[in-house]
Every structure is written in C-alpha cells, then in structure tokens.
Design a protein around this motif. Sequence first.
Motif, PDB file in Angstrom:
ATOM      1  N   LEU A  40       0.855  -1.186   0.000  1.00 31.09           N
ATOM      2  CA  LEU A  40       0.000   0.000   0.000  1.00 31.09           C
ATOM      3  C   LEU A  40       0.891   1.236   0.000  1.00 31.09           C
ATOM      4  N   LEU A  41       0.740   2.084  -1.005  1.00 27.08           N
ATOM      5  CA  LEU A  41       1.524   3.310  -1.133  1.00 27.08           C
ATOM      6  C   LEU A  41       0.593   4.514  -1.030  1.00 27.08           C
ATOM      7  N   VAL A  42       0.908   5.415  -0.109  1.00 28.23           N
ATOM      8  CA  VAL A  42       0.130   6.647   0.053  1.00 28.23           C
ATOM      9  C   VAL A  42       1.082   7.830  -0.096  1.00 28.23           C
ATOM     10  N   ALA A  43       0.819   8.688  -1.062  1.00 27.79           N
ATOM     11  CA  ALA A  43       1.643   9.873  -1.301  1.00 27.79           C
ATOM     12  C   ALA A  43       0.776  11.121  -1.147  1.00 27.79           C
ATOM     13  N   ARG A  44       1.251  12.071  -0.350  1.00 32.96           N
ATOM     14  CA  ARG A  44       0.514  13.308  -0.133  1.00 32.96           C
ATOM     15  C   ARG A  44       1.449  14.502  -0.306  1.00 32.96           C
ATOM     16  N   ALA A  45       0.846  15.651  -0.579  1.00 33.16           N
ATOM     17  CA  ALA A  45       1.609  16.894  -0.676  1.00 33.16           C
ATOM     18  C   ALA A  45       0.832  18.002   0.017  1.00 33.16           C
ATOM     19  N   TRP A  46       1.584  18.899   0.663  1.00 35.87           N
ATOM     20  CA  TRP A  46       0.995  20.043   1.359  1.00 35.87           C
ATOM     21  C   TRP A  46       1.698  21.321   0.903  1.00 35.87           C
ATOM     22  N   ARG A  47       0.934  22.417   0.847  1.00 39.61           N
ATOM     23  CA  ARG A  47       1.523  23.731   0.628  1.00 39.61           C
ATOM     24  C   ARG A  47       1.612  24.418   1.991  1.00 39.61           C
ATOM     25  N   GLY A  48       2.799  24.906   2.346  1.00 40.36           N
ATOM     26  CA  GLY A  48       2.983  25.475   3.673  1.00 40.36           C
ATOM     27  C   GLY A  48       3.761  26.768   3.664  1.00 40.36           C
ATOM     28  N   ARG A  85      -8.452  13.618   4.288  1.00 40.08           N
ATOM     29  CA  ARG A  85      -7.562  14.768   4.221  1.00 40.08           C
ATOM     30  C   ARG A  85      -6.692  14.761   5.469  1.00 40.08           C
ATOM     31  N   SER A  86      -5.401  14.736   5.260  1.00 41.36           N
ATOM     32  CA  SER A  86      -4.460  14.659   6.371  1.00 41.36           C
ATOM     33  C   SER A  86      -3.866  16.036   6.653  1.00 41.36           C
ATOM     34  N   SER A  87      -3.772  16.374   7.924  1.00 41.06           N
ATOM     35  CA  SER A  87      -3.135  17.639   8.302  1.00 41.06           C
ATOM     36  C   SER A  87      -1.625  17.530   8.271  1.00 41.06           C
ATOM     37  N   GLY A  88      -1.099  16.286   8.168  1.00 39.30           N
ATOM     38  CA  GLY A  88       0.349  16.093   8.150  1.00 39.30           C
ATOM     39  C   GLY A  88       0.989  16.640   9.408  1.00 39.30           C
ATOM     40  N   PRO A  89       2.083  17.366   9.278  1.00 35.95           N
ATOM     41  CA  PRO A  89       2.752  17.921  10.467  1.00 35.95           C
ATOM     42  C   PRO A  89       2.240  19.310  10.856  1.00 35.95           C
ATOM     43  N   PHE A  90       1.154  19.762  10.235  1.00 38.70           N
ATOM     44  CA  PHE A  90       0.678  21.138  10.435  1.00 38.70           C
ATOM     45  C   PHE A  90      -0.519  21.188  11.382  1.00 38.70           C
TER      46      PHE A  90
END
Length: 222
Positions: A40-48, A85-90
């Motif tokens: 299982l591969l999950v790739a996400r991107a965030w603008r910060g 929707r993931s908040s990631g490290p934010f």
Amino acid sequence: MLFISGGPAFAAQGTAITFPRGEFILRRELEREMARRATLLVARAWRGRFETDGETALVTGEQISSRVVAPAHLEPIAAIERERRSSGPFPARLDMDGRIVGEATGSAAGKAEAVKAAMAVLERAGHTLGQLHESKAYLDRLASSADAMTRKIPADLFFPVVGEASERRTLTLPGGEEGQVSVFLKASAGPGGLLDTFERRIATRVRDDARLARESWSLRLE
C-alpha cells in the motif's frame, strides 16, 4: 549484530538555521508491505509557509494532493485513504533550532539515537508476545510497531540533523526461532538547514516472510 554508520556526517548542533520567506511544497510517501506480499503506497503533498515571531516559528499548511496505489483486494482501504484529508505535520511550532516542540517525536541529537530508539520499540513489541509460538503473529506485531513509528513526525523534520544511521539485529523468537529487524534513517538539508530529503525504513523478517515500512519526505521552496 549491530551496524551503525554516521558520526562525522551529522550536522553540528547549534548550526544557524534560516526560516524561509514565501511558500513551500512538502511531500511525503509512505509505503507499507502488508500480508500476502501486498503493498500500500500513500503519497501526499501540502503547501505550507513559515511565520516567525522573533523567538519561535509557526509552520502552517494544507493538503493539496493525495495518491494511493494498492492491489484490488486492498481497495476498501485505498478508498478511505484517498478521501481522507491529512493535516500532516501542520500546524507545528518550531523553536529557534528548528525543532518541533509539543507532541512531535524524534531525535534532535542525531540519526543514530533515533535508530536505537526505534529498535528498542521493536524489541519490546516482540517480547510482549510471551511464549506465543506462531511466527506469523510475531511478524504481525513487529510490522504493526514499525507502521506506528513511521506515522510519528520526527522532531527535526523541517531542519534535520544531517546524516544517516542504520542498525540490524537478530531477535530470538518464542520457540527458539530467529527473526531479523533492521532500521535505516537518512536526512539531507539545503541552504539555511532546511529539509531536502528525509528517509526512514524499517524491515522485519520471520522465516521467509518479510515486511517493509518505508517513509520519505521532501521539501521544495516555491
């Protein structure tokens, strides 16, 4: 058996960092090998962006993309990940050394220490099975612990301690069998100490069964 690499490659503590102006794109890939060799591969991107107040910095951001790759029988899990929707490290509050303060976990001292801490968690996970003789259950427990560790945000994610470290050990399984566990971390930084790439891999093996949890982060200024 123990293998550690690093030392001279680590960035010196106290090195000046620079909080950049403008926005950046943070990307993360998380790949997990599951039962029956499924991946299982999950790739996400965030603008910060960074906001400084003279003593600390607040890093804020929002998810802008997600991609999930999985075999057909894992589609129910993949569908949930696509919609989530993931908040990631934010948001994250950074001290003047660039370390996340608060709930983030990780090593501010170096990659070797982080590897040792991860190895200790895996060893404890195995020992909790007591006298259980089923090797697959042992592997499942190790793999679950590895997944949990890759979900934790390193404290030095945005301004990493540069270097790499790895460790491999043979663990005694219940019933006299043996298993192998290896952990690898590597980080590089760009101008001002800002994250370039961060990679973390945790591999577990029991008999002919193997599982890999791999995580990678990268940051690019816009």
